[in-house]
Design a protein around this motif. Structure first.
Motif: not given
Length: 151
Positions: A7-14, A30-32, A38-41, A88-89
């Motif tokens: 649940p801590r994983a957002p859909g898109a992170v900047l 690193l995040a990608k 699973r998450v747009y970065v 999430l930013i």
């Protein structure tokens, strides 16, 4: 606990820093790798350095040690983002934190501030400078696993 993704994983992170040439491209790459599709970065900076092209050469070197190719990274600013609807930013500098707060004033997005040392301030030999960049890279990798869990 249910099944599925954390649940801590957002859909898109900047990831945001000052010039999008050092800290934020490292965090993005690193995040990608950690989060996969699973998450747009994405990453950006506050402003562009007129004479600078691509990721910082020391960033390319220390990221290549882990199998990352940042040769094609093109720095961009907040204004140049293709999409600004991030859940999430994560700002890596005080200046980027201020801009993230402004950006989210009229929309729902979580903001986290991860104070991250600027390795470009390191001086001395090439090896000393590379060590400073490795330290930032490794600290970001640890923080990502702490925040999002292991791959």
């Amino acid at each position: 606990m249910g099944t599925g993704s954390s649940p801590r994983a957002p859909g898109a992170v900047l990831f945001a820093c000052n010039f999008n040439r050092v800290r934020s491209p490292m965090a993005e790459a690193l995040a990608k790798r950690l989060l996969g599709d699973r998450v747009y970065v994405d990453s950006c900076g506050l402003k562009a350095e007129a004479e600078a092209e691509g990721a910082d050469p020391f960033v390319r070197a220390v990221m290549a040690e882990l199998g990352f190719d940042l040769e094609q990274h093109q720095p961009k600013t907040f204004d140049e983002l293709n999409d600004d609807s991030f859940d999430l930013i994560i700002s890596l500098t005080p200046e980027a934190q201020h801009r993230a707060v402004e950006l989210t004033r009229h929309r729902a997005a979580e903001i986290e501030y991860w104070p991250t040392h600027d390795p470009t301030l390191a001086d001395g030999s090439r090896e000393n400078r590379l060590a400073a960049y490795r330290e930032v890279r490794d600290a970001l990798a640890r923080r990502l696993v702490e925040r999002f869990g292991p791959a």
